[in-house]
Each structure stands twice: as structure tokens, then as C-alpha cells.
Design a protein around this motif. Structure first.
Motif, PDB file in Angstrom:
ATOM      1  N   LYS A 194       0.831  -1.202   0.000  1.00 29.27           N
ATOM      2  CA  LYS A 194       0.000   0.000   0.000  1.00 29.27           C
ATOM      3  C   LYS A 194       0.873   1.262   0.000  1.00 29.27           C
ATOM      4  O   LYS A 194       0.618   2.210  -0.749  1.00 29.27           O
ATOM      5  N   GLY A 195       1.893   1.267   0.823  1.00 28.44           N
ATOM      6  CA  GLY A 195       2.785   2.414   0.879  1.00 28.44           C
ATOM      7  C   GLY A 195       3.504   2.652  -0.437  1.00 28.44           C
ATOM      8  O   GLY A 195       3.694   3.806  -0.856  1.00 28.44           O
ATOM      9  N   LEU A 196       3.871   1.569  -1.112  1.00 30.37           N
ATOM     10  CA  LEU A 196       4.556   1.684  -2.403  1.00 30.37           C
ATOM     11  C   LEU A 196       3.636   2.324  -3.439  1.00 30.37           C
ATOM     12  O   LEU A 196       4.056   3.222  -4.171  1.00 30.37           O
ATOM     13  N   ARG A 197       2.397   1.892  -3.492  1.00 27.12           N
ATOM     14  CA  ARG A 197       1.451   2.463  -4.460  1.00 27.12           C
ATOM     15  C   ARG A 197       1.224   3.957  -4.200  1.00 27.12           C
ATOM     16  O   ARG A 197       1.185   4.760  -5.133  1.00 27.12           O
ATOM     17  N   GLU A 198       1.059   4.309  -2.945  1.00 28.52           N
ATOM     18  CA  GLU A 198       0.813   5.715  -2.613  1.00 28.52           C
ATOM     19  C   GLU A 198       2.029   6.583  -2.910  1.00 28.52           C
ATOM     20  O   GLU A 198       1.897   7.724  -3.374  1.00 28.52           O
ATOM     21  N   ASP A 199       3.215   6.046  -2.671  1.00 26.94           N
ATOM     22  CA  ASP A 199       4.437   6.796  -2.976  1.00 26.94           C
ATOM     23  C   ASP A 199       4.615   6.970  -4.483  1.00 26.94           C
ATOM     24  O   ASP A 199       5.062   8.023  -4.948  1.00 26.94           O
ATOM     25  N   VAL A 200       4.267   5.951  -5.245  1.00 31.19           N
ATOM     26  CA  VAL A 200       4.352   6.026  -6.708  1.00 31.19           C
ATOM     27  C   VAL A 200       3.419   7.110  -7.239  1.00 31.19           C
ATOM     28  O   VAL A 200       3.805   7.944  -8.065  1.00 31.19           O
ATOM     29  N   CYS A 201       2.193   7.119  -6.759  1.00 29.80           N
ATOM     30  CA  CYS A 201       1.204   8.105  -7.211  1.00 29.80           C
ATOM     31  C   CYS A 201       1.648   9.525  -6.861  1.00 29.80           C
ATOM     32  O   CYS A 201       1.629  10.433  -7.702  1.00 29.80           O
ATOM     33  N   ALA A 202       2.061   9.719  -5.613  1.00 29.29           N
ATOM     34  CA  ALA A 202       2.463  11.057  -5.164  1.00 29.29           C
ATOM     35  C   ALA A 202       3.683  11.565  -5.921  1.00 29.29           C
ATOM     36  O   ALA A 202       3.730  12.720  -6.360  1.00 29.29           O
ATOM     37  N   SER A 203       4.679  10.711  -6.095  1.00 30.56           N
ATOM     38  CA  SER A 203       5.917  11.137  -6.744  1.00 30.56           C
ATOM     39  C   SER A 203       5.722  11.429  -8.228  1.00 30.56           C
ATOM     40  O   SER A 203       6.317  12.359  -8.768  1.00 30.56           O
TER      41      SER A 203
ATOM     42  N   VAL B  15       2.252   0.582 -10.379  1.00 29.61           N
ATOM     43  CA  VAL B  15       2.387   1.780 -11.204  1.00 29.61           C
ATOM     44  C   VAL B  15       1.029   2.324 -11.629  1.00 29.61           C
ATOM     45  O   VAL B  15       0.864   3.530 -11.817  1.00 29.61           O
ATOM     46  N   ARG B  16       0.051   1.455 -11.754  1.00 27.95           N
ATOM     47  CA  ARG B  16      -1.283   1.900 -12.170  1.00 27.95           C
ATOM     48  C   ARG B  16      -1.941   2.794 -11.123  1.00 27.95           C
ATOM     49  O   ARG B  16      -2.999   3.375 -11.369  1.00 27.95           O
ATOM     50  N   ALA B  17      -1.291   2.913  -9.980  1.00 23.01           N
ATOM     51  CA  ALA B  17      -1.812   3.802  -8.927  1.00 23.01           C
ATOM     52  C   ALA B  17      -1.845   5.252  -9.400  1.00 23.01           C
ATOM     53  O   ALA B  17      -2.610   6.055  -8.879  1.00 23.01           O
ATOM     54  N   ILE B  18      -1.027   5.590 -10.404  1.00 12.87           N
ATOM     55  CA  ILE B  18      -1.024   6.970 -10.895  1.00 12.87           C
ATOM     56  C   ILE B  18      -2.329   7.319 -11.603  1.00 12.87           C
ATOM     57  O   ILE B  18      -2.620   8.493 -11.828  1.00 12.87           O
ATOM     58  N   MET B  19      -3.129   6.301 -11.931  1.00 15.29           N
ATOM     59  CA  MET B  19      -4.415   6.542 -12.595  1.00 15.29           C
ATOM     60  C   MET B  19      -5.586   6.477 -11.619  1.00 15.29           C
ATOM     61  O   MET B  19      -6.742   6.557 -12.022  1.00 15.29           O
ATOM     62  N   LYS B  20      -5.272   6.324 -10.321  1.00 12.18           N
ATOM     63  CA  LYS B  20      -6.327   6.205  -9.324  1.00 12.18           C
ATOM     64  C   LYS B  20      -6.102   7.239  -8.224  1.00 12.18           C
ATOM     65  O   LYS B  20      -5.159   7.134  -7.441  1.00 12.18           O
ATOM     66  N   LEU B  21      -6.987   8.215  -8.156  1.00 17.24           N
ATOM     67  CA  LEU B  21      -6.814   9.330  -7.238  1.00 17.24           C
ATOM     68  C   LEU B  21      -6.883   8.930  -5.764  1.00 17.24           C
ATOM     69  O   LEU B  21      -6.400   9.657  -4.899  1.00 17.24           O
ATOM     70  N   GLN B  22      -7.486   7.757  -5.467  1.00 17.46           N
ATOM     71  CA  GLN B  22      -7.572   7.359  -4.064  1.00 17.46           C
ATOM     72  C   GLN B  22      -6.203   7.059  -3.454  1.00 17.46           C
ATOM     73  O   GLN B  22      -6.047   6.997  -2.233  1.00 17.46           O
ATOM     74  N   TYR B  23      -5.208   6.885  -4.334  1.00 15.39           N
ATOM     75  CA  TYR B  23      -3.851   6.618  -3.842  1.00 15.39           C
ATOM     76  C   TYR B  23      -3.046   7.902  -3.638  1.00 15.39           C
ATOM     77  O   TYR B  23      -1.905   7.854  -3.166  1.00 15.39           O
TER      78      TYR B  23
ATOM     79  N   HIS C 223      -2.144  11.018  -1.663  1.00 13.92           N
ATOM     80  CA  HIS C 223      -2.280  11.588  -0.321  1.00 13.92           C
ATOM     81  C   HIS C 223      -1.171  12.614  -0.104  1.00 13.92           C
ATOM     82  O   HIS C 223      -0.006  12.364  -0.428  1.00 13.92           O
ATOM     83  N   LEU C 224      -1.547  13.742   0.472  1.00 13.90           N
ATOM     84  CA  LEU C 224      -0.569  14.813   0.685  1.00 13.90           C
ATOM     85  C   LEU C 224       0.562  14.387   1.627  1.00 13.90           C
ATOM     86  O   LEU C 224       1.702  14.833   1.492  1.00 13.90           O
ATOM     87  N   LYS C 225       0.257  13.518   2.591  1.00 12.49           N
ATOM     88  CA  LYS C 225       1.315  13.074   3.510  1.00 12.49           C
ATOM     89  C   LYS C 225       2.393  12.303   2.744  1.00 12.49           C
ATOM     90  O   LYS C 225       3.570  12.337   3.122  1.00 12.49           O
ATOM     91  N   ARG C 226       1.973  11.612   1.689  1.00 16.02           N
ATOM     92  CA  ARG C 226       2.951  10.880   0.877  1.00 16.02           C
ATOM     93  C   ARG C 226       3.786  11.852   0.050  1.00 16.02           C
ATOM     94  O   ARG C 226       4.964  11.615  -0.193  1.00 16.02           O
TER      95      ARG C 226
END
Length: 447
Positions: free
Chosen positions: A86-95, A219-227, A229-232
Motif C-alpha cells: 500500500k505504501g509503495l502504491r501511494e508513494d508512486v502516485c504522489a511522486s 504503477v497503475r496507482a497513478i491513474m487512481k486518485l484514491q492513492y 495523499h498529501l502526507k505521501r
């Protein structure tokens, strides 16, 4: 193709992971080296000087994006070592969105301040025309540089260094073919070389993006806004911005030196343009090994494998220093022959100045090899700020000494060349002392 660097033989793991990275970055260097070679042989010294100065500028711009991607990659490696899906997906999306925004701003700024570059870099009037035409086109490729480096950093973070190599190999071959066609057949001059580079960059950038989205669920987390998060974003910034600063400060210093070099005239500009390509190509493998070493350390740091970190550090130092000694010997012995690859043998003045540069820099590659390992180590241990400190000492020393020594008539431009290894040595000393003093704290696994 993903490699778990927390298991198996330490030496074998680092070597198998680093070799594709080394080959890949050597191919990436081919983009501008092929431009330089073809331009130098077919368009003359003014065109060579323009492309060479452009290379230094683009290295600075690229370093900002590369630093952000490398910093994010270190965070990805730690999450991968922790098995934190979960943390990896959120970090991918944020970055992804954070670095994409920076890339857009960087591209706009590059065009806005294009005309001011001739003054900042002290570009001679007879060179600026070609250089401006080259940059107008080459700046179009900045988003492609982001795409390639971002997804390559992700894939390498999870132990896949082969796919980035494959995409670079394809685009490098295309770059060579298009360079020859646009410059020699269509006679488009330096603009033709720029067009060839940009097309090749987009091929590798878009290609690796599609592959990553298809093959990696995270990587597909970049297409899903639920991932998102500003903290990430804050965590990504803490890792990537300092690495970005380290990379950009390093290349800003080089850019300032480029301006000083340009003030010595076209002959020195052309010599520097060719010699710096040889220099970069020579120590590029040890730089990439430092990046591979960083991924190894980061994964094991996430997995809290202290013994593997210490063992990996010893193996990396032995391998890196051994390579540097070999490559230093080769560059010093064959400096003149290497210069004639880029410069017509009749241009003896340019060749001799380039040989002088290579024999000074080439004798001290162990210094830069050690520095790349220190950069990678501190980035992987969550201390990217220390990499910034080392860069400031290394480049600060280089820039100050370059301007001071070159102003002495008896030393002249040779002072610029000597400032580099002196800067490496100072940064190495500081980095090693800090590690010995803070070793226990650095390996506390506080992330």
C-alpha cells in the motif's frame, strides 16, 4: 525480472543488478556523444563547441529531474524491502504527479530564459547561433527525459534493471541512424542532430511508460486518485528534493565552470566539449554502480538486514576502486587517440588541450568512484542531506579553485582541470569521516 536484493550472494546480487544499469547509462550517454562525434567530424569546431556547451546545460536540466526520480527510487526500494504494498502504491502516485509538475515548470522556464543563456555561459557570438537552434529543439525532449527516468527508477527500485536497458538500446540505435540521416544526408546541421535525439528520447520514454503500466500493478496507482495523499507527497519531497538539490548543485557547478571555459575561446571550448564526453563515458560505469549499490542498500535497509549492508559496502568499495584504477590507466595512456575520435587529427591545438584535461582528470577516477558510493549510501540510508553537503564541498571547491587558479597567468586554463580532483578528494574525506562517526546512528533503521 524483478530482483530481491535482500537475499542470496551479496556480490552476485550487486553485479547482476548493476551490469544492465551500467550498460543502459552508457547507451544514454550515446545520445549526446553521437551528436558530438558527427557534428565534430562533419560540421566543424564551432558546431562542436555549440553542441558541447548545450550538453553541459542539458546535463544540468536533466539532473533536476534525475535527482527527483533517484530520490523517489530510494523510497520505492525501502518500501519494496519492507513489503509495504500500500505504501509503495501511494508513494508512486504522489511522486509521479509531483515530478511531472516540476518537469512542466522546468520546460517553460527553459524557453523563457533561452536568450539569457548566451550571457550566463559566456558563449562566443560565432557559436550562439548554432547553440540556440540546437536548444530550441532539444528542450522539447525534457518531458521524455522525465518519463524514461521516472519509470526506470521505479523498475530499478524493485530490482528490474534489464527493461530500462532494452528500451535505451533500441532508442540509442535509432538515434545513431537518425543522426546520420538528418546531418549527413539531409544536411540539417546541428538542428538535425537535436531532432534525432528528441525522437529517440520519446521512443524510450513512452515505451518504458507503457511497459510499466502494463506489467506493474503498483504503477497503475497513478491513474487512481484514491492513492494520492498529501502526507505521501511530503515523504517523497523529503527524499527526492534533497537528492534533486544534490544533483542540480553538482551540475550547476559544472555549468559555472563551463562559462569559465567558454571565456577562454573556441579552441578551449571545443577541447572541453570532446574531453568531457570521454571523461563522463569513462567514469559513467562507476556512477551507475553507485546507483545500483544505493538500491541494494535501500532494499536491505527496508528489510533491516544490517549484516548484508555492511558486507555490500565492503564489496562495493573493492569493485569500484578496482574498476577506477583500470579505467584511469586506459584514459591516461590513450588520451590522444580518444580525442581524435571526436576531433580531426589536424586540429592539433584542440587535441593537445583535451589531452591535458584527460591526463589530469583521468589519473584520479578513484576519487569520483568513492564519491558516487558515498552519494548512494547516504541516499539509501535516508540521509540525502549528507549527499548535498558532500556535493557542496566537492563543487564549491571546484568552482572556487577553477576561478582562482585560472586567473593566474602561469597556470591559466590548467587550473580549471586541477580543481576537479581536489574537490573530489575533499568531499571523500568528509564523507568517510562522517560515516565512521555516525555509523551506529545510520544503521538504526529509523524510517
Amino acid at each position: 525480472m524483478n530482483r530481491d536484493l535482500t537475499k542470496g550472494s551479496v556480490l552476485k546480487s550487486m553485479l547482476l543488478f548493476s551490469i544492465p544499469m551500467i550498460l543502459g547509462d552508457l547507451l544514454q550517454q550515446c545520445y549526446n556523444i553521437v551528436d558530438t562525434l558527427i557534428v565534430g567530424q562533419f560540421l566543424g569546431k564551432n558546431a562542436l563547441a555549440s553542441v558541447g556547451s548545450s550538453f553541459t546545460l542539458m546535463t544540468f536540466i536533466t539532473s533536476i529531474i534525475l535527482g527527483l526520480c533517484m530520490g523517489s527510487g530510494a523510497l520505492f526500494s525501502i518500501r519494496y524491502g519492507q513489503k509495504d504494498e500500500k505504501g509503495l502504491r501511494e508513494d508512486v502516485c504522489a511522486s509521479f504527479f509531483f515530478i511531472a509538475l516540476i518537469t512542466f515548470i522546468l520546460t517553460v522556464i527553459s524557453y523563457i530564459f533561452l536568450n539569457q543563456l548566451s550571457v550566463f555561459l559566456h558563449v562566443p557570438h560565432e557559436v550562439w547561433g548554432d547553440m540556440k537552434g540546437y536548444l530550441i529543439i532539444i528542450f522539447i525532449g525534457i518531458p521524455a527525459i522525465f518519463l524514461y527516468n521516472y519509470f526506470a527508477s521505479y523498475l530499478r527500485a524493485i530490482g528490474n534493471s534489464m527493461i530500462p536497458l532494452i528500451f535505451l538500446a533500441i532508442s540509442a540505435i535509432l538515434n545513431i541512424i537518425l543522426d546520420l540521416f538528418f546531418v549527413i544526408v539531409l544536411k540539417l546541421g546541428v538542428e538535425g542532430a537535436a531532432i534525432a535525439t528528441v525522437i529517440s528520447q520519446y521512443l524510450s520514454g513512452i515505451g518504458i511508460s507503457i511497459y510499466s503500466l502494463i506489467k506493474n500493478i503498483q504503477v497503475r496507482a497513478i491513474m487512481k486518485l484514491q492513492y494520492f495523499h498529501l502526507k505521501r507527497v511530503h515523504k517523497v519531497i523529503s527524499f527526492s528534493v534533497l537528492t534533486c538539490i544534490q544533483q542540480s548543485v553538482m551540475n550547476l557547478g559544472i555549468l559555472m565552470v563551463q562559462g569559465l571555459v567558454n571565456s577562454f575561446g573556441t579552441v578551449v571550448m571545443a577541447a572541453f566539449a570532446a574531453a568531457v564526453k570521454i571523461d563522463a563515458f569513462a567514469y559513467m560505469p562507476v556512477q551507475d554502480f553507485g546507483n545500483a549499490f544505493s538500491t541494494f542498500i535501500a532494499q536491505n535497509y527496508g528489510a533491516k538486514e544490517k549484516m548484508r549492508i555492511q558486507s555490500g559496502l565492503k564489496s562495493a568499495v573493492c569493485l569500484s576502486m578496482g574498476f577506477c584504477i583500470i579505467i584511469s590507466t586506459i584514459v591516461c595512456i590513450f588520451a590522444k587517440d580518444l580525442m581524435t575520435i571526436f576531433i580531426d587529427a589536424k586540429e592539433t591545438e584542440i587535441i593537445m588541450e583535451g589531452v591535458k584535461y584527460l591526463k589530469i582528470e583521468g589519473a584520479f577516477y578513484c576519487g569520483i568512484g568513492c564519491l558516487f558510493l558515498l552519494y548512494g549510501l547516504y541516499r539509501a540510508l535516508g540521509k540525502p542531506g549528507m549527499s548535498v553537503v558532500l556535493t557542496i564541498f566537492s563543487l564549491g571547491t571546484r568552482v572556487v579553485l577553477a576561478y582562482v587558479l585560472s586567473a593566474i597567468p602561469a597556470i591559466g586554463v590548467t587550473g580549471i582541470w586541477w580543481s576537479v580532483p581536489i574537490g573530489w578528494a575533499l568531499a571523500d574525506l568528509i564523507g568517510l569521516i562522517y560515516y565512521r562517526c555516525k555509523k551506529k546512528e545510520l544503521l538504526s533503521f529509523n524510517i
